[in-house]
Design a protein around this motif. Structure first.
Motif, PDB file in Angstrom:
ATOM      1  N   SER A   1      28.237 -46.539  22.702  1.00 34.14           N
ATOM      2  CA  SER A   1      27.043 -47.324  23.021  1.00 34.14           C
ATOM      3  C   SER A   1      26.188 -46.633  24.083  1.00 34.14           C
ATOM      4  O   SER A   1      24.961 -46.552  23.945  1.00 34.14           O
ATOM      5  CB  SER A   1      27.452 -48.718  23.490  1.00 34.14           C
ATOM      6  OG  SER A   1      26.316 -49.482  23.800  1.00 34.14           O
ATOM      7  N   PHE A   2      26.825 -46.136  25.135  1.00 34.57           N
ATOM      8  CA  PHE A   2      26.079 -45.414  26.167  1.00 34.57           C
ATOM      9  C   PHE A   2      25.419 -44.167  25.593  1.00 34.57           C
ATOM     10  O   PHE A   2      24.266 -43.869  25.893  1.00 34.57           O
ATOM     11  CB  PHE A   2      27.003 -45.014  27.321  1.00 34.57           C
ATOM     12  CG  PHE A   2      27.019 -45.981  28.457  1.00 34.57           C
ATOM     13  CD1 PHE A   2      26.177 -45.812  29.535  1.00 34.57           C
ATOM     14  CD2 PHE A   2      27.877 -47.060  28.448  1.00 34.57           C
ATOM     15  CE1 PHE A   2      26.188 -46.700  30.596  1.00 34.57           C
ATOM     16  CE2 PHE A   2      27.903 -47.954  29.492  1.00 34.57           C
ATOM     17  CZ  PHE A   2      27.057 -47.783  30.571  1.00 34.57           C
ATOM     18  N   LEU A   3      26.158 -43.424  24.767  1.00 39.37           N
ATOM     19  CA  LEU A   3      25.620 -42.191  24.211  1.00 39.37           C
ATOM     20  C   LEU A   3      24.470 -42.467  23.259  1.00 39.37           C
ATOM     21  O   LEU A   3      23.419 -41.831  23.347  1.00 39.37           O
ATOM     22  CB  LEU A   3      26.729 -41.415  23.495  1.00 39.37           C
ATOM     23  CG  LEU A   3      26.346 -40.076  22.882  1.00 39.37           C
ATOM     24  CD1 LEU A   3      25.916 -39.106  23.974  1.00 39.37           C
ATOM     25  CD2 LEU A   3      27.516 -39.498  22.103  1.00 39.37           C
ATOM     26  N   LEU A   4      24.644 -43.431  22.371  1.00 41.55           N
ATOM     27  CA  LEU A   4      23.616 -43.707  21.371  1.00 41.55           C
ATOM     28  C   LEU A   4      22.393 -44.377  21.973  1.00 41.55           C
ATOM     29  O   LEU A   4      21.269 -43.890  21.827  1.00 41.55           O
ATOM     30  CB  LEU A   4      24.204 -44.582  20.256  1.00 41.55           C
ATOM     31  CG  LEU A   4      23.255 -44.946  19.125  1.00 41.55           C
ATOM     32  CD1 LEU A   4      22.817 -43.692  18.384  1.00 41.55           C
ATOM     33  CD2 LEU A   4      23.900 -45.915  18.177  1.00 41.55           C
TER      34      LEU A   4
ATOM     35  N   ALA B   1      29.167 -39.608  26.496  1.00 37.99           N
ATOM     36  CA  ALA B   1      29.942 -38.529  25.881  1.00 37.99           C
ATOM     37  C   ALA B   1      31.334 -38.428  26.502  1.00 37.99           C
ATOM     38  O   ALA B   1      32.330 -38.258  25.783  1.00 37.99           O
ATOM     39  CB  ALA B   1      29.193 -37.208  26.016  1.00 37.99           C
ATOM     40  N   LEU B   2      31.419 -38.554  27.821  1.00 37.84           N
ATOM     41  CA  LEU B   2      32.729 -38.485  28.480  1.00 37.84           C
ATOM     42  C   LEU B   2      33.631 -39.655  28.075  1.00 37.84           C
ATOM     43  O   LEU B   2      34.819 -39.462  27.799  1.00 37.84           O
ATOM     44  CB  LEU B   2      32.561 -38.443  29.998  1.00 37.84           C
ATOM     45  CG  LEU B   2      32.100 -37.118  30.589  1.00 37.84           C
ATOM     46  CD1 LEU B   2      31.830 -37.268  32.075  1.00 37.84           C
ATOM     47  CD2 LEU B   2      33.131 -36.036  30.339  1.00 37.84           C
ATOM     48  N   LEU B   3      33.084 -40.857  28.029  1.00 38.76           N
ATOM     49  CA  LEU B   3      33.894 -42.010  27.635  1.00 38.76           C
ATOM     50  C   LEU B   3      34.311 -41.928  26.166  1.00 38.76           C
ATOM     51  O   LEU B   3      35.431 -42.302  25.802  1.00 38.76           O
ATOM     52  CB  LEU B   3      33.143 -43.309  27.893  1.00 38.76           C
ATOM     53  CG  LEU B   3      33.088 -43.770  29.337  1.00 38.76           C
ATOM     54  CD1 LEU B   3      32.170 -44.980  29.472  1.00 38.76           C
ATOM     55  CD2 LEU B   3      34.466 -44.095  29.848  1.00 38.76           C
TER      56      LEU B   3
ATOM     57  N   GLY C   1      24.034 -54.672  24.109  1.00 36.77           N
ATOM     58  CA  GLY C   1      24.056 -55.100  22.713  1.00 36.77           C
ATOM     59  C   GLY C   1      24.933 -54.203  21.854  1.00 36.77           C
ATOM     60  O   GLY C   1      25.656 -54.680  20.974  1.00 36.77           O
ATOM     61  N   GLY C   2      24.888 -52.896  22.124  1.00 35.24           N
ATOM     62  CA  GLY C   2      25.734 -51.962  21.388  1.00 35.24           C
ATOM     63  C   GLY C   2      27.205 -52.183  21.674  1.00 35.24           C
ATOM     64  O   GLY C   2      28.056 -52.086  20.775  1.00 35.24           O
ATOM     65  N   ILE C   3      27.530 -52.497  22.932  1.00 34.59           N
ATOM     66  CA  ILE C   3      28.927 -52.783  23.279  1.00 34.59           C
ATOM     67  C   ILE C   3      29.385 -54.055  22.564  1.00 34.59           C
ATOM     68  O   ILE C   3      30.481 -54.091  21.996  1.00 34.59           O
ATOM     69  CB  ILE C   3      29.095 -52.893  24.804  1.00 34.59           C
ATOM     70  CG1 ILE C   3      28.877 -51.521  25.460  1.00 34.59           C
ATOM     71  CG2 ILE C   3      30.460 -53.453  25.174  1.00 34.59           C
ATOM     72  CD1 ILE C   3      28.797 -51.554  26.973  1.00 34.59           C
TER      73      ILE C   3
ATOM     74  N   GLY D   1      21.758 -45.334  25.389  1.00 37.97           N
ATOM     75  CA  GLY D   1      21.282 -44.858  26.680  1.00 37.97           C
ATOM     76  C   GLY D   1      20.847 -43.409  26.632  1.00 37.97           C
ATOM     77  O   GLY D   1      19.833 -43.033  27.202  1.00 37.97           O
ATOM     78  N   GLY D   2      21.635 -42.574  25.952  1.00 33.89           N
ATOM     79  CA  GLY D   2      21.350 -41.148  25.943  1.00 33.89           C
ATOM     80  C   GLY D   2      20.358 -40.716  24.882  1.00 33.89           C
ATOM     81  O   GLY D   2      19.379 -40.035  25.172  1.00 33.89           O
ATOM     82  N   LEU D   3      20.605 -41.109  23.629  1.00 29.20           N
ATOM     83  CA  LEU D   3      19.767 -40.620  22.539  1.00 29.20           C
ATOM     84  C   LEU D   3      18.481 -41.416  22.353  1.00 29.20           C
ATOM     85  O   LEU D   3      17.416 -40.842  22.176  1.00 29.20           O
ATOM     86  CB  LEU D   3      20.575 -40.600  21.238  1.00 29.20           C
ATOM     87  CG  LEU D   3      21.793 -39.675  21.241  1.00 29.20           C
ATOM     88  CD1 LEU D   3      22.554 -39.787  19.939  1.00 29.20           C
ATOM     89  CD2 LEU D   3      21.372 -38.246  21.490  1.00 29.20           C
ATOM     90  N   ILE D   4      18.561 -42.741  22.404  1.00 34.38           N
ATOM     91  CA  ILE D   4      17.362 -43.549  22.171  1.00 34.38           C
ATOM     92  C   ILE D   4      16.502 -43.641  23.424  1.00 34.38           C
ATOM     93  O   ILE D   4      15.293 -43.444  23.378  1.00 34.38           O
ATOM     94  CB  ILE D   4      17.749 -44.940  21.642  1.00 34.38           C
ATOM     95  CG1 ILE D   4      18.334 -44.794  20.237  1.00 34.38           C
ATOM     96  CG2 ILE D   4      16.551 -45.872  21.630  1.00 34.38           C
ATOM     97  CD1 ILE D   4      18.801 -46.063  19.610  1.00 34.38           C
ATOM     98  N   ARG D   5      17.113 -43.911  24.581  1.00 33.83           N
ATOM     99  CA  ARG D   5      16.353 -44.056  25.828  1.00 33.83           C
ATOM    100  C   ARG D   5      16.154 -42.731  26.565  1.00 33.83           C
ATOM    101  O   ARG D   5      15.514 -42.687  27.598  1.00 33.83           O
ATOM    102  CB  ARG D   5      17.033 -45.056  26.762  1.00 33.83           C
ATOM    103  CG  ARG D   5      16.984 -46.464  26.252  1.00 33.83           C
ATOM    104  CD  ARG D   5      15.580 -46.976  26.300  1.00 33.83           C
ATOM    105  NE  ARG D   5      15.526 -48.323  25.762  1.00 33.83           N
ATOM    106  CZ  ARG D   5      14.407 -48.928  25.485  1.00 33.83           C
ATOM    107  NH1 ARG D   5      13.269 -48.343  25.676  1.00 33.83           N
ATOM    108  NH2 ARG D   5      14.430 -50.137  24.985  1.00 33.83           N
ATOM    109  N   LYS D   6      16.743 -41.671  26.069  1.00 36.41           N
ATOM    110  CA  LYS D   6      16.581 -40.310  26.619  1.00 36.41           C
ATOM    111  C   LYS D   6      16.992 -40.211  28.091  1.00 36.41           C
ATOM    112  O   LYS D   6      16.377 -39.517  28.867  1.00 36.41           O
ATOM    113  CB  LYS D   6      15.134 -39.835  26.479  1.00 36.41           C
ATOM    114  CG  LYS D   6      14.559 -39.927  25.086  1.00 36.41           C
ATOM    115  CD  LYS D   6      14.986 -38.780  24.243  1.00 36.41           C
ATOM    116  CE  LYS D   6      14.212 -38.717  22.949  1.00 36.41           C
ATOM    117  NZ  LYS D   6      14.826 -39.343  21.829  1.00 36.41           N
TER     118      LYS D   6
END
Length: 158
Positions: free
Chosen positions: A94-97, A113-115, A61-63, A99-104
């Motif tokens: 989208s992955f960072l926000l 972060a790399l992308l 959805g973020g993408i 996948g990383g921050l919300i879903r931990k």
């Protein structure tokens, strides 16, 4: 699920009828494919937020939201960046926000972060930012190494 879908469709129809009754004109820009893509991404994010069975649907959805906003900006804003590097930056954000921050999830956060950094340093306008010029010149030359590292990490991670 069917009842909610019908309820959302009735509410949307009611909004459009209310706009028509109030004399608010809906231009072709209002219902462009870019905004429909962004709205779809936003709806997918809200749906995934409330359904624990689909935890990574938020990333998709973020993408979709990011690509819709980017496509809208390309067509409507004169100085919107049109370089290809915005695509990995949107996917990385989208992955960072989500996948990383919300879903931990640390792996999704690192990939994001790399992308995001790949997209930032592949963008030619980064050399105009004061302080980043020396690093940007080096990273702009060697950004494919980030893809090799990311692909190797994803392929051989246990």
């Amino acid at each position: 699920m069917r009842r909610k879908t019908i309820g959302i469709l009735i509410a949307l129809a009611g909004m459009f009828l209310l706009f028509r009754e109030q004399g608010v004109a809906l231009s072709p820009d209002t219902l462009s494919w870019e905004l429909i893509l962004a709205a779809t991404g936003l709806l997918v994010i809200f749906y995934a937020r409330h359904k624990p069975r689909h935890p990574y649907l938020m990333i998709w959805g973020g993408i979709a939201l990011g690509l819709g906003i980017h496509a809208w900006g390309l067509n409507r804003i004169k100085d919107w960046p049109s370089h290809w590097s915005m695509i990995p930056a949107i996917i990385g954000a989208s992955f960072l926000l989500f996948g990383g921050l919300i879903r931990k999830n640390r792996n999704h956060g690192m990939i994001g972060a790399l992308l995001l950094l790949l997209g930032l340093f592949a963008w030619p306008g980064v050399t105009e930012i004061p302080g980043l010029n020396p690093a940007a010149q080096i990273l702009n030359s060697y950004w494919p190494a980030v893809l090799v590292i990311l692909g190797g990490y994803m392929a051989f991670k246990k």
